[in-house]
Structure formats: structure tokens, C-alpha cells
Design a protein around this motif. Structure first.
Motif, PDB file in Angstrom:
ATOM      1  N   ASN A 151       0.833  -1.214   0.000  1.00 17.50           N
ATOM      2  CA  ASN A 151       0.000   0.000   0.000  1.00 17.50           C
ATOM      3  C   ASN A 151       0.862   1.256   0.000  1.00 17.50           C
ATOM      4  OD1 ASN A 151      -2.477   1.326  -0.051  1.00 17.50           O
ATOM      5  ND2 ASN A 151      -2.600   1.452   2.192  1.00 17.50           N
ATOM      6  N   LEU A 152       1.949   1.200  -0.801  1.00 18.79           N
ATOM      7  CA  LEU A 152       2.885   2.315  -0.935  1.00 18.79           C
ATOM      8  C   LEU A 152       3.218   2.501  -2.420  1.00 18.79           C
ATOM      9  CD1 LEU A 152       5.430   1.455   1.936  1.00 18.79           C
ATOM     10  CD2 LEU A 152       3.748   3.325   1.952  1.00 18.79           C
ATOM     11  N   PRO A 153       3.629   3.690  -2.787  1.00 20.32           N
ATOM     12  CA  PRO A 153       4.058   3.880  -4.183  1.00 20.32           C
ATOM     13  C   PRO A 153       5.362   3.140  -4.438  1.00 20.32           C
ATOM     14  CG  PRO A 153       4.457   5.859  -2.891  1.00 20.32           C
ATOM     15  CD  PRO A 153       3.671   4.954  -2.024  1.00 20.32           C
ATOM     16  N   PRO A 154       5.484   2.464  -5.571  1.00 20.30           N
ATOM     17  CA  PRO A 154       6.709   1.695  -5.841  1.00 20.30           C
ATOM     18  C   PRO A 154       7.889   2.621  -6.144  1.00 20.30           C
ATOM     19  CG  PRO A 154       5.252   1.620  -7.731  1.00 20.30           C
ATOM     20  CD  PRO A 154       4.477   2.316  -6.658  1.00 20.30           C
ATOM     21  N   PRO A 155       9.060   2.305  -5.615  1.00 23.24           N
ATOM     22  CA  PRO A 155      10.251   3.114  -5.926  1.00 23.24           C
ATOM     23  C   PRO A 155      10.716   2.848  -7.350  1.00 23.24           C
ATOM     24  CG  PRO A 155      10.842   1.252  -4.537  1.00 23.24           C
ATOM     25  CD  PRO A 155       9.348   1.240  -4.643  1.00 23.24           C
TER      26      PRO A 155
ATOM     27  N   ASP B  54       6.956   0.613   6.349  1.00 24.07           N
ATOM     28  CA  ASP B  54       6.639   1.975   5.898  1.00 24.07           C
ATOM     29  C   ASP B  54       7.756   2.586   5.061  1.00 24.07           C
ATOM     30  OD1 ASP B  54       4.239   1.849   7.270  1.00 24.07           O
ATOM     31  OD2 ASP B  54       5.130   2.657   9.129  1.00 24.07           O
ATOM     32  N   ASP B  55       8.787   1.846   4.751  1.00 25.51           N
ATOM     33  CA  ASP B  55       9.951   2.389   4.046  1.00 25.51           C
ATOM     34  C   ASP B  55      10.043   1.753   2.659  1.00 25.51           C
ATOM     35  OD1 ASP B  55      12.375   3.244   3.099  1.00 25.51           O
ATOM     36  OD2 ASP B  55      13.473   2.797   4.959  1.00 25.51           O
ATOM     37  N   PRO B  56       9.623   2.451   1.585  1.00 23.84           N
ATOM     38  CA  PRO B  56       9.644   1.871   0.234  1.00 23.84           C
ATOM     39  C   PRO B  56      11.042   1.464  -0.206  1.00 23.84           C
ATOM     40  CG  PRO B  56       8.306   3.857   0.279  1.00 23.84           C
ATOM     41  CD  PRO B  56       9.011   3.790   1.588  1.00 23.84           C
ATOM     42  N   SER B  57      12.038   2.264   0.130  1.00 21.17           N
ATOM     43  CA  SER B  57      13.399   1.930  -0.294  1.00 21.17           C
ATOM     44  C   SER B  57      13.880   0.653   0.384  1.00 21.17           C
ATOM     45  CB  SER B  57      14.351   3.089   0.028  1.00 21.17           C
ATOM     46  OG  SER B  57      13.968   4.255  -0.665  1.00 21.17           O
ATOM     47  N   ALA B  58      13.599   0.531   1.684  1.00 16.77           N
ATOM     48  CA  ALA B  58      13.999  -0.691   2.401  1.00 16.77           C
ATOM     49  C   ALA B  58      13.275  -1.910   1.835  1.00 16.77           C
ATOM     50  CB  ALA B  58      13.714  -0.545   3.886  1.00 16.77           C
ATOM     51  N   LEU B  59      12.012  -1.736   1.488  1.00 18.84           N
ATOM     52  CA  LEU B  59      11.245  -2.856   0.914  1.00 18.84           C
ATOM     53  C   LEU B  59      11.825  -3.265  -0.437  1.00 18.84           C
ATOM     54  CD1 LEU B  59       7.633  -1.667   1.800  1.00 18.84           C
ATOM     55  CD2 LEU B  59       8.866  -3.617   2.797  1.00 18.84           C
TER      56      LEU B  59
ATOM     57  N   GLY C 207       6.158 -14.785  -5.337  1.00 21.98           N
ATOM     58  CA  GLY C 207       6.580 -15.357  -4.063  1.00 21.98           C
ATOM     59  C   GLY C 207       7.565 -14.496  -3.320  1.00 21.98           C
ATOM     60  N   ASP C 208       8.351 -13.676  -4.065  1.00 23.48           N
ATOM     61  CA  ASP C 208       9.320 -12.810  -3.399  1.00 23.48           C
ATOM     62  C   ASP C 208       8.623 -11.761  -2.533  1.00 23.48           C
ATOM     63  OD1 ASP C 208      11.331 -14.188  -4.666  1.00 23.48           O
ATOM     64  OD2 ASP C 208      11.423 -12.803  -6.363  1.00 23.48           O
ATOM     65  N   PHE C 209       7.449 -11.300  -2.950  1.00 22.82           N
ATOM     66  CA  PHE C 209       6.744 -10.284  -2.187  1.00 22.82           C
ATOM     67  C   PHE C 209       6.286 -10.835  -0.837  1.00 22.82           C
ATOM     68  CE2 PHE C 209       6.681  -8.411  -6.327  1.00 22.82           C
ATOM     69  CZ  PHE C 209       6.679  -7.055  -6.097  1.00 22.82           C
ATOM     70  N   ALA C 210       5.851 -12.093  -0.817  1.00 18.31           N
ATOM     71  CA  ALA C 210       5.426 -12.686   0.461  1.00 18.31           C
ATOM     72  C   ALA C 210       6.593 -12.784   1.432  1.00 18.31           C
ATOM     73  CB  ALA C 210       4.821 -14.067   0.207  1.00 18.31           C
ATOM     74  N   VAL C 211       7.769 -13.180   0.934  1.00 21.34           N
ATOM     75  CA  VAL C 211       8.936 -13.302   1.799  1.00 21.34           C
ATOM     76  C   VAL C 211       9.393 -11.921   2.269  1.00 21.34           C
ATOM     77  CG1 VAL C 211      11.325 -14.079   1.937  1.00 21.34           C
ATOM     78  CG2 VAL C 211       9.640 -15.430   0.678  1.00 21.34           C
ATOM     79  N   ALA C 212       9.416 -10.954   1.343  1.00 20.75           N
ATOM     80  CA  ALA C 212       9.862  -9.603   1.702  1.00 20.75           C
ATOM     81  C   ALA C 212       8.947  -8.981   2.748  1.00 20.75           C
ATOM     82  CB  ALA C 212       9.910  -8.730   0.455  1.00 20.75           C
ATOM     83  N   ARG C 213       7.647  -9.194   2.617  1.00 25.43           N
ATOM     84  CA  ARG C 213       6.723  -8.626   3.610  1.00 25.43           C
ATOM     85  C   ARG C 213       6.970  -9.251   4.983  1.00 25.43           C
ATOM     86  NH1 ARG C 213       2.164  -5.645   3.995  1.00 25.43           N
ATOM     87  NH2 ARG C 213       0.897  -6.092   5.843  1.00 25.43           N
TER      88      ARG C 213
ATOM     89  N   LYS D 281       9.780 -10.421   6.155  1.00 20.54           N
ATOM     90  CA  LYS D 281      11.006  -9.832   6.701  1.00 20.54           C
ATOM     91  C   LYS D 281      10.752  -8.418   7.209  1.00 20.54           C
ATOM     92  CE  LYS D 281      14.546 -12.205   3.931  1.00 20.54           C
ATOM     93  NZ  LYS D 281      15.628 -11.983   2.933  1.00 20.54           N
ATOM     94  N   ALA D 282       9.991  -7.642   6.428  1.00 26.73           N
ATOM     95  CA  ALA D 282       9.730  -6.243   6.804  1.00 26.73           C
ATOM     96  C   ALA D 282       8.946  -6.163   8.104  1.00 26.73           C
ATOM     97  CB  ALA D 282       8.983  -5.542   5.684  1.00 26.73           C
ATOM     98  N   GLU D 283       8.034  -7.104   8.319  1.00 27.15           N
ATOM     99  CA  GLU D 283       7.278  -7.109   9.576  1.00 27.15           C
ATOM    100  C   GLU D 283       8.213  -7.361  10.752  1.00 27.15           C
ATOM    101  OE1 GLU D 283       4.327 -10.079   8.937  1.00 27.15           O
ATOM    102  OE2 GLU D 283       2.930  -8.727   7.904  1.00 27.15           O
TER     103      GLU D 283
END
Length: 735
Positions: free
Chosen positions: A676-680, A708-713, A692-698, A700-702
Motif C-alpha cells: 500500500n505504498l508507491p513503488p520506488p 513503511d519504508d519503500p526503499s527498504a522494501l 513469491g518474493d513479495f510474500a517473503v519480503a513482507r 522480513k519487513a514485519e
């Protein structure tokens, strides 16, 4: 405590024995026994209004206890209509010797011979005086049992003597003291013992014929024949002696309480038409009294074989009796005891139209011989082995419908299997059935749970009904037992029994529009659902994480079908031929359940046969190809290595779909949907990004608190891309 009828029986047996005994020592022993017990018999009879001359009988018995003369022998009496008839005889003795001593001895012997004659007459009169005594409850039950099992009066007399011997100490004393015999088990030598001829008035040949394997007493299961030829009375007959006088029907006493069903008929919907077929067969057999109706229920432990038998009986409205489960003491029964229980149950239900039998673990009955690998190589003695001919006849002639269960049919002789009228392979219930079972068990134990909780347990574990009941019961025993305790319990058993299964639901956040494919997968799913046709197959190939399995689950959900997912580890076996059987079983299971069959890692099952080094590598591919052409329902294969598939497999798939890495537009759309953020801007440079990468990245981010950090994501997503094989990496250490 003797009943009056038992006193009547003892007096009749004594009168018979006294008129038939031909051995002096046994006559003296009989007189001694009479002298010791006649007073107790008189007292018992007097309490019920019957009188015998016990004093006179005891007087003559004392005179006969020692040194009976040779002349005491007399021809045996005849027995007619239950009465003892002494023959008319000349009791004259030879002329006395001229010496005085000889004359005294002669007169003394004559007196003893006369005493023996008077004892026989006195016993006969005492027996006749008690003929009006009515049968007791045990005798009435035996009489009715004889009518049910088609026994004649002689069979009934033999069975009554054996049963009373085991139940009444005075009768036990009579046979033990007089004949030195133990009748819990009758050996071949005991059959020639004159005890039966003398007490019952039958010949030894008659006894042998009554105890022959083809005789009604043995054929009915009332007498059991062991492997060494010994004969024993079935232990459950003792219930006829111990029951209260009000229980006059021998059937519930001998068969026990009918088995009660815990599941419902719809819990076996996954058996399909076979369920209806076996219901019709058994219903018709009960109506027509058809012989030789045997139904085999086979499958792994815990698949509901016994419970299906109980549920079938409840469906038919008849009683189901389990036979051969325990001996009379509740311990493990021997093979002979299980067989005797089976034969007895068949005899008792042969004329009944509202009962059938269940014989669990039938391989126990067929141990040895050619039915067992041990018997095949001679590790079990032949006398302990089962007779195929005998079992064949037993199956062909059983009068009551019988349900048999076995875990593995490989241990059963094919000649036995051929005599089954119908066979059902019991499999693990599908998730909807398991969901109903879980919900019912949770409700019965008072554990708070909603429909979604039951559904989660059903889809998370391949738990059998028995496992579910055990886990819920264990949680109910805990002071704070709740759904978590249930889950921990079933999880502990699932690890032990390998019943854990991967989540087969649609992954969270899945959207087919995000998949990069050469097909419009959302439109394809719409068309497949609209046509209503189910005979199609799909092969999805592409890198890991691109959504192949997720889309198949999505399609199955749209079609309203459950997913039967098989991994290579579920099918490939170390045993030659077992992989092929597992493949065939997977297709049959899906067809019977009406489920969507999915093979993950299909390249392990459909590898190119050109590079095969073993025959089984070719045969397993052939098996897959054969079933792929015959399967009537949707099935799909997924693979990451399409180039390793056998070329012949590709033409068997109706739809061949390639799924790849996300392009820039889909990557940005997924970024917005997941975070729910604008893509960098850097997101467009990731060339090997998958859903599948998005599920893993989310995830990790949790953990790292970076949602809340698009660059970190974006960096997390880049790390997933860099971790994939065949990606360029810098040499050396990064500073």
C-alpha cells in the motif's frame, strides 16, 4: 449353590453310571463319592419340596466302598425316554465251598454284591423321584440354543455336562474324583474315556461322532477344535450359567451388545458408488437369507474400516456383532478361540434376518500356510497353519452376512480374496468429511470452536477419525483444554504418523492478474468454469515462486473441487513396482473423491526415458502416461525443469502454460497491493522478481519494522532476486 435341576441331573448321571460301570475300582470310587455327597443332595432337594432316601443310599454306598466281589458285575441297563431300566437278572451265586471259612467269605461277597444291586436301585428310584423338577434358567437357555443351532438331544446332553462341569463345583468333583478327567480341554484320549458313556448313556463311538469336525457341536462353534486336535468348550458359553434368571434369550448373552456407530452415512460420501453397492448387497442378503455373503474392507489403519461397518449396520437398521475380539477374560484370544467365536456367531445369526457379523483383522485368522510369508518358508508348524480348504468352505457357506477388515491384502491368500462378494478400499476421508468429524468431536467434548476452526484442522492434518477423537479427548482431560491443546495433540501424532500436510488453500493476497504468463490465466479460469467440462489437464512450467501451484488451487476453488496434491516424496518408493502402484492409487483416489489432482515436481515422475538407467525409471513414466490418458477429471503437473520432461508427456497435456518473472508493470502493481505504498523507481531494475518474493519480503519487513519504508522494501526484494541461482555476483568482500 446347586439348583434343584442340577441335583436332578446329578442323580440321573449317578444312576446311569451305576448301571453301566464295568470296572470294580471305579464302582468303589462312585460308592465313596455318593456316600460323601448324598446328604448335600438331599438337603438341596428338601428345600424345594422333593424327598429322596439319602440314608438308605448312604447305607448301601458304605457297604460297596471296598472289596467288591467279582460277581458284582451285571449287564448294563437301558435308558428309554429319560428313565433308567434295569434288566431282569438271575442273581444266584455258585454253591458255597465245603469249608466254613470259604462259606463266610462267600456270604460276605454275596452281601456286598447285593449292596451294590440295592445301591443301583436306590439311585434309580431317587432319580425317578426328581423327574418332575423343571429345568432351571441355564437349561432353558441351553434348550433354546440347541434349537437355534440345530442340535439334537444327545448333543444337548454332551454340551450340558461340559458346561455344568465348568460352572458347578459338585459336578466338577464328580468327574474329577471318579474319572480323574479335566474337561476344560478334551484330548483325543479323553474322548475314549468311559465318563460320557457311563454318565450320559452313550457309547464311545457316539461321542466321537458328536465331536467330529463336521458334527453340529463343532460346526456350530460350541466346541472348538485346536490345532493339536484337542476340543474345548467355547468360553463364552459360561455366560449362560452366570446370567440372571430373567435373561432367557441366549443370543444377547453369547454375542454381546451390538456395535454402535459414531459417524454418519454422509461421512463416507468419498466412497462413491461403492458405498451404495455394498448397502444393496447386504440388504438383499438379509432379505433373501443368502449364504456366502462376505464383504472385505481393506486399507491402512485408521481409515474407518470398523466405523464404516458400524455405520452400514445403522443404515440398514440391523445389529452388528463383533466376534473374536477378546477371550472370556478380556485378554487376547487365540486363533482357535477367534475361529470358534466366528462359527458360533454364524450359527446364532443363521436364522436371523436382522443381524450381521464383523471380523476385524482377518489376517490373524489366516496365519500360517500359504497365507503367511512365515508359513510359506516353513517357520510356522503346519498344524498351526490355517486350512485353505476349511476357510474356503467357511466363506462359501456362512449363513449370516459378514464384514471382514484387513490392513494389507498382500498377506491374504488369493483363493480367500476370490471368495469375497465385494471389496472396498478404505481411504483417508477428504477434507470436507474430516471437517464434519472435527466439528462433531469438538462439540461432543465441549471445546469452543467455530466452523473455521474445524475447517483449519481438516485441511492442515490428514488426521483419521480415531486420531481426531483421541486428540480432542486428550484436550478435554486438561484443566485448561482448548483448541490450542487439540492442535498440539494432533500435531504430535501427525509427526509420528506422517500426517502433516502442506497448506492447500489459496495463498494470502493471490491474484491471477499479477502472474506473468503466455496465457491470460484469469480469462482461462473463467472459460474452464463456464464450460462445465472436467476432462482436461494442465502443465505449468516456470521458475519457483511464480505462482504455478497457487493458480491451480485458485482454479480448483473456482471449479468447486478439493485439491489432492501429491509430491514426488509421496509417490516414489525404494521398492520395485511400488512407485507405479502409488501413482495408480493417486489417480484412483482423485477419481473416487472427485478432486483436482496435482503433481508437484513432475520432472521427477516424467523424466525423459532416453536417459533412463534402470527399468523402473521407464515403467513409472509409462504408468503416468497411461493414467493421464484415462483420468476423467482435471489434473495438473507443475515443474521448474520443463526441459527434463519426456517428450511424449507434453502431448498428453491439453493446456501447456509457461509462467515467468514479473515485468515492470506487474511488479509495480504487486508492490502497491502488498505494501500500500508507491513503488520506488529502482523496482523496475529487478529482472527476476516473482510473486513469491513479495510474500517473503513482507514477512522480513514485519520482523524488521520496515513496512513503511519503500526503499527498504525494494532492497529486501532485491536481496531475494540476488539469492536466486545463476545471478551475477561481485567477487570479493563488500565494504
Amino acid at each position: 449353590m446347586l439348583t434343584p435341576y442340577e441335583s436332578r441331573l446329578i442323580l440321573a448321571w449317578l444312576a446311569n453310571a451305576a448301571s453301566r460301570i464295568r470296572v470294580r475300582k471305579r464302582a468303589e470310587d462312585l460308592a465313596e463319592w455318593v456316600n460323601e455327597h448324598i446328604e448335600a443332595l438331599e438337603t438341596n432337594l428338601a428345600e424345594h419340596g422333593y424327598e429322596i432316601d439319602a440314608a438308605g443310599i448312604a447305607k448301601f454306598a458304605v457297604q460297596c466302598e471296598y472289596n467288591l466281589p467279582r460277581s458284582w458285575l451285571m449287564p448294563p441297563c437301558e435308558i428309554s425316554a429319560g428313565k433308567i431300566l434295569l434288566p431282569q437278572q438271575d442273581l444266584s451265586f455258585s454253591r458255597a465251598a465245603p469249608t466254613e471259612d470259604y462259606g463266610k467269605k462267600k456270604r460276605k461277597k454275596k452281601k456286598k454284591a447285593q449292596a451294590w444291586r440295592h445301591l443301583r436301585i436306590a439311585l434309580r428310584r431317587a432319580s425317578e423321584a426328581t423327574q418332575a423338577i423343571k429345568r432351571d434358567a441355564t437349561a432353558l437357555r441351553l434348550k433354546r440354543l440347541a434349537g437355534i443351532t440345530c442340535l439334537d438331544d444327545t448333543d444337548l446332553q454332551v454340551m450340558e455336562l461340559l458346561l455344568r462341569y465348568q460352572a458347578q463345583p459338585m459336578i466338577e468333583s464328580l468327574l474329577n474324583d471318579l474319572y480323574e478327567i479335566r474337561l476344560y480341554r478334551i484330548s483325543c484320549e479323553d474322548l475314549n474315556n468311559p465318563v460320557f458313556a457311563e454318565l450320559l448313556g452313550i457309547s464311545s463311538n457316539t461321542l466321537l461322532s458328536r465331536c467330529a469336525p463336521s458334527a453340529p457341536l463343532v460346526r456350530s462353534g460350541l466346541l472348538g477344535v485346536e490345532g493339536d486336535g484337542d476340543i474345548s468348550v467355547v468360553s463364552r458359553l459360561q455366560r449362560l450359567c452366570s446370567a440372571s434368571d430373567e435373561e432367557t434369550d441366549p443370543l444377547p448373552l453369547l454375542l454381546g451388545d451390538p456395535a454402535q456407530a459414531e459417524l454418519e452415512w454422509q461421512d463416507f460420501d468419498h466412497l462413491g458408488q461403492q458405498r451404495a453397492d455394498v448397502e444393496g448387497i447386504v440388504r438383499g442378503a438379509l432379505s433373501e437369507r443368502t449364504k456366502g455373503v462376505n464383504v472385505l474392507l481393506y486399507g491402512p489403519p485408521g481409515t474407518g474400516k470398523t466405523e464404516f461397518a458400524r455405520t452400514l449396520a445403522a443404515r440398514l437398521g440391523v445389529a452388528l456383532f463383533s466376534v473374536g475380539e477378546t477371550d472370556e477374560d478380556g485378554d487376547e484370544p487365540l486363533r482357535g478361540e477367534r475361529l470358534a467365536d466366528l462359527k458360533l456367531g454364524q450359527s446364532l445369526l443363521g436364522r436371523e434376518a436382522n443381524g450381521m457379523l464383523l471380523f476385524d483383522e482377518m489376517d490373524d485368522l489366516l496365519v500360517g500356510g500359504s497365507s503367511s510369508p512365515f508359513g510359506l518358508f516353513g517357520f510356522i508348524e503346519s498344524k498351526q497353519a490355517s486350512s485353505r480348504l476349511f476357510m474356503n468352505r467357511l466363506l462359501e457357506e456362512n449363513p449370516a452376512p459378514t464384514l471382514w477388515t484387513v490392513n494389507d491384502t498382500r498377506c491374504i491368500d488369493r483363493a480367500i480374496l476370490r471368495r469375497m462378494m465385494f471389496a472396498i478400499e478404505m481411504r483417508q476421508p477428504p477434507p470436507p468429511v474430516r471437517q464434519r468429524i472435527w466439528a462433531r468431536q469438538l462439540e461432543r467434548s465441549g471445546i469452543e470452536a467455530g466452523p473455521e476452526d474445524a475447517r483449519s484442522l481438516a485441511y492442515e492434518f490428514d488426521a483419521t477419525p480415531g486420531m481426531a477423537a483421541g486428540a480432542v479427548a486428550a484436550a478435554a482431560l486438561l484443566r485448561d483444554g482448548d483448541l490450542g491443546a487439540v492442535r498440539r495433540g494432533v500435531q504430535s501424532l501427525s509427526r509420528l504418523l506422517d500426517c502433516e500436510k502442506p497448506n492447500q488453500g489459496i495463498p494470502h493476497g493471490f491474484n491471477p492478474a499479477f502472474m506473468q504468463s503466455d496465457e491470460d490465466l484469469e480469462a482461462l479460469a473463467d472459460r474452464l468454469c463456464a464450460t462445465g467440462k472436467q476432462r482436461f489437464s494442465l502443465c505449468l512450467q516456470g521458475p519457483p515462486g511464480t505462482g504455478k501451484s497457487a493458480w491451480i488451487r485458485y482454479l480448483a476453488d473456482r471449479l468447486g473441487m478439493e485439491v489432492t496434491q501429491k509430491r514426488a516424496s509421496d509417490l516414489i518408493s525404494m521398492w520395485v513396482g511400488a512407485t507405479e502402484k502409488n501413482i495408480a492409487q493417486a489417480f484412483r483416489e482423485a477419481a473416487d473423491d472427485g478432486s483436482f489432482l496435482v503433481f508437484d515436481e513432475a520432472d521427477s515422475l516424467l523424466a525423459d526415458r532416453i536417459g533412463a538407467q534402470h527399468g523402473w525409471e521407464i515403467s513409472q513414466v509409462n504408468e503416468m502416461l497411461t493414467w493421464m490418458e484415462r483420468h476423467p477429471l482435471p489434473f495438473a503437473c507443475t515443474t521448474n525443469l520443463i526441459e527434463k520432461l519426456d517428450p511424449a508427456t507434453l502431448r498428453r497435456f491439453v493446456f501447456k502454460i509457461s509462467v515467468g518473472y514479473l515485468d515492470a508493470s506487474r511488479a509495480k502493481a504487486m508492490f502497491r497491493a502488498w505494501f500500500n505504498l508507491p513503488p520506488p523507481a529502482a523496482l523496475g531494475s529487478l529482472q527476476v522478481l516473482t510473486p513469491g518474493d513479495f510474500a517473503v519480503a513482507r514477512q522480513k519487513a514485519e520482523i524488521l519494522d520496515q513496512l513503511d519504508d519503500p526503499s527498504a522494501l525494494c532492497m529486501l526484494l532485491k536481496a531475494e532476486c540476488d539469492a536466486k541461482p545463476n545471478q551475477p555476483r561481485p567477487i570479493g568482500f563488500l565494504h
